[in-house]
Design a protein around this motif. Structure first.
Motif, PDB file in Angstrom:
ATOM      1  N   ALA A  16       0.825  -1.213   0.000  1.00  0.00           N
ATOM      2  CA  ALA A  16       0.000   0.000   0.000  1.00  0.00           C
ATOM      3  C   ALA A  16       0.858   1.263   0.000  1.00  0.00           C
ATOM      4  N   VAL A  17       2.141   1.083   0.265  1.00  0.00           N
ATOM      5  CA  VAL A  17       3.046   2.233   0.350  1.00  0.00           C
ATOM      6  C   VAL A  17       3.486   2.639  -1.052  1.00  0.00           C
ATOM      7  N   PRO A  18       3.438   3.945  -1.357  1.00  0.00           N
ATOM      8  CA  PRO A  18       3.873   4.365  -2.681  1.00  0.00           C
ATOM      9  C   PRO A  18       5.323   3.965  -2.941  1.00  0.00           C
ATOM     10  N   ALA A  19       5.596   3.563  -4.161  1.00  0.00           N
ATOM     11  CA  ALA A  19       6.952   3.160  -4.538  1.00  0.00           C
ATOM     12  C   ALA A  19       7.953   4.270  -4.197  1.00  0.00           C
ATOM     13  N   SER A  20       7.475   5.514  -4.290  1.00  0.00           N
ATOM     14  CA  SER A  20       8.355   6.657  -4.042  1.00  0.00           C
ATOM     15  C   SER A  20       9.016   6.578  -2.678  1.00  0.00           C
ATOM     16  N   ALA A  21       8.280   6.055  -1.712  1.00  0.00           N
ATOM     17  CA  ALA A  21       8.802   6.020  -0.350  1.00  0.00           C
ATOM     18  C   ALA A  21       9.959   5.033  -0.253  1.00  0.00           C
ATOM     19  N   GLN A  22       9.994   4.084  -1.164  1.00  0.00           N
ATOM     20  CA  GLN A  22      11.039   3.068  -1.114  1.00  0.00           C
ATOM     21  C   GLN A  22      12.152   3.324  -2.127  1.00  0.00           C
TER      22      GLN A  22
ATOM     23  N   PHE B 104     -17.706  -1.477  10.105  1.00  0.00           N
ATOM     24  CA  PHE B 104     -16.620  -0.588   9.689  1.00  0.00           C
ATOM     25  C   PHE B 104     -15.943   0.032  10.918  1.00  0.00           C
ATOM     26  N   LYS B 105     -16.763   0.455  11.868  1.00  0.00           N
ATOM     27  CA  LYS B 105     -16.236   1.042  13.110  1.00  0.00           C
ATOM     28  C   LYS B 105     -15.336   0.040  13.835  1.00  0.00           C
ATOM     29  N   GLN B 106     -15.779  -1.205  13.840  1.00  0.00           N
ATOM     30  CA  GLN B 106     -15.016  -2.272  14.491  1.00  0.00           C
ATOM     31  C   GLN B 106     -13.656  -2.459  13.803  1.00  0.00           C
ATOM     32  N   ALA B 107     -13.677  -2.432  12.471  1.00  0.00           N
ATOM     33  CA  ALA B 107     -12.430  -2.594  11.708  1.00  0.00           C
ATOM     34  C   ALA B 107     -11.497  -1.411  11.953  1.00  0.00           C
ATOM     35  N   ALA B 108     -12.076  -0.216  12.018  1.00  0.00           N
ATOM     36  CA  ALA B 108     -11.279   0.985  12.278  1.00  0.00           C
ATOM     37  C   ALA B 108     -10.655   0.924  13.676  1.00  0.00           C
ATOM     38  N   GLU B 109     -11.437   0.457  14.612  1.00  0.00           N
ATOM     39  CA  GLU B 109     -10.935   0.361  15.991  1.00  0.00           C
ATOM     40  C   GLU B 109      -9.844  -0.702  16.123  1.00  0.00           C
ATOM     41  N   SER B 143      -7.139  -6.023   6.252  1.00  0.00           N
ATOM     42  CA  SER B 143      -8.497  -6.506   6.468  1.00  0.00           C
ATOM     43  C   SER B 143      -9.515  -5.402   6.169  1.00  0.00           C
ATOM     44  N   CYS B 144      -9.259  -4.210   6.681  1.00  0.00           N
ATOM     45  CA  CYS B 144     -10.184  -3.088   6.470  1.00  0.00           C
ATOM     46  C   CYS B 144     -10.173  -2.666   4.998  1.00  0.00           C
ATOM     47  N   HIS B 145      -8.981  -2.623   4.391  1.00  0.00           N
ATOM     48  CA  HIS B 145      -8.899  -2.242   2.972  1.00  0.00           C
ATOM     49  C   HIS B 145      -9.585  -3.291   2.091  1.00  0.00           C
ATOM     50  N   ASP B 146      -9.389  -4.562   2.411  1.00  0.00           N
ATOM     51  CA  ASP B 146     -10.036  -5.621   1.621  1.00  0.00           C
ATOM     52  C   ASP B 146     -11.556  -5.467   1.640  1.00  0.00           C
ATOM     53  N   ASP B 147     -12.066  -5.119   2.789  1.00  0.00           N
ATOM     54  CA  ASP B 147     -13.524  -5.038   2.935  1.00  0.00           C
ATOM     55  C   ASP B 147     -14.111  -3.710   2.452  1.00  0.00           C
ATOM     56  N   TYR B 148     -13.355  -2.618   2.612  1.00  0.00           N
ATOM     57  CA  TYR B 148     -13.974  -1.301   2.434  1.00  0.00           C
ATOM     58  C   TYR B 148     -13.286  -0.376   1.437  1.00  0.00           C
ATOM     59  N   GLN B 149     -12.185  -0.839   0.822  1.00  0.00           N
ATOM     60  CA  GLN B 149     -11.499   0.029  -0.139  1.00  0.00           C
ATOM     61  C   GLN B 149     -11.583  -0.575  -1.538  1.00  0.00           C
TER      62      GLN B 149
END
Lengths: 155, 155
Positions: A16-22, B104-109, B143-149
């Motif tokens: 998830a980190v931009p390539a730029s950071a690496q 979502f709140k649970q995942a954020a927490e 986990s949060c990105h898989d579900d919500y992004q």
């Protein structure tokens, strides 16, 4: 299995980190990063500005939390104004940033110093000192923006 | 004169703050804010990911600084996923965020908890514990990105 799951999670997090950071700075990513930092900074300034102007009652906890956040944020963006990051995405950074590097650095340091002072003052819970220190930070922000921030983005 | 200059500086500083911060959320500003927070978070994850993967030598100071920053950042964006902020600018936030608010709140927490743990562990300077805690944070992020992004932004 546990070890594999952990390694996969680390890989996923790092992906998830931009390539730029690496791999060193890519102008577009650097521009986006410094804009992100300034956006978060501006949001933290909001409630402090309201208190400094008397539009909201002074709240020591709000002052402390937001001033600490501004201090942290103002430590982050300066490396992202490095050589080659003057273009690559729409930006309001004036080209003077890359011409007057010493003067720009001085302005950035003045803002950082004012932010550190505000964060220290906020910890005392003294409303008058907070307002004065916020005013000083405001002056440092404005001074740098007046000199180095365009009114409209350029490509 | 001094008082007037101070007042002007406060006004100028506050003028830089988006109206949204003072008048309640405008979707576009909220979307930009949460993206800014995630951008700063991602940048801080970079050097920690490199250390966790063994691509960079473990450096306790780098671990401590970046984990503290991630912990701070993960305290910020959730209010900006409020009602009415599901559209207004291109966003990768899945509409499920506004349908499964409790989940979502649970995942954020969970992510916040993992970030707080990483920051605490980083203070001990223990490389092994740092890597394990970073892996746990990576899992919570993923986990949060898989579900919500979403993979691609939607308008």
């Amino acid at each position: 299995m546990k070890r594999i799951a952990l390694a996969a999670a680390i890989l996923a997090a790092t992906a998830a980190v931009p390539a730029s950071a690496q791999q060193g700075p890519k102008p577009e990513a650097e521009i986006r990063y410094r804009q992100s930092v300034m956006n978060v900074t501006g949001r933290a300034m909001g409630p402090m500005g309201a208190m400094a102007q008397g539009k909201a009652p002074f709240n020591a906890a709000v002052a402390q939390k937001n001033s600490a956040l501004v201090e942290t944020m103002l430590g982050l963006p300066w490396d992202s104004f490095g050589p080659g990051t003057d273009k690559g995405a729409p930006t309001r950074a004036d080209l003077k940033v890359w011409k007057e590097t010493a003067k720009f650095k001085q302005a950035a340091e003045a803002a950082q110093k004012a932010a550190a002072n505000l964060a220290a003052v906020a910890k005392t819970g003294d409303e008058g000192k907070f307002k004065a220190a916020f005013g000083e930070l405001g002056k440092a922000c404005s001074s740098c923006h007046d000199d180095y921030q365009l009114k409209q983005p350029r490509s």
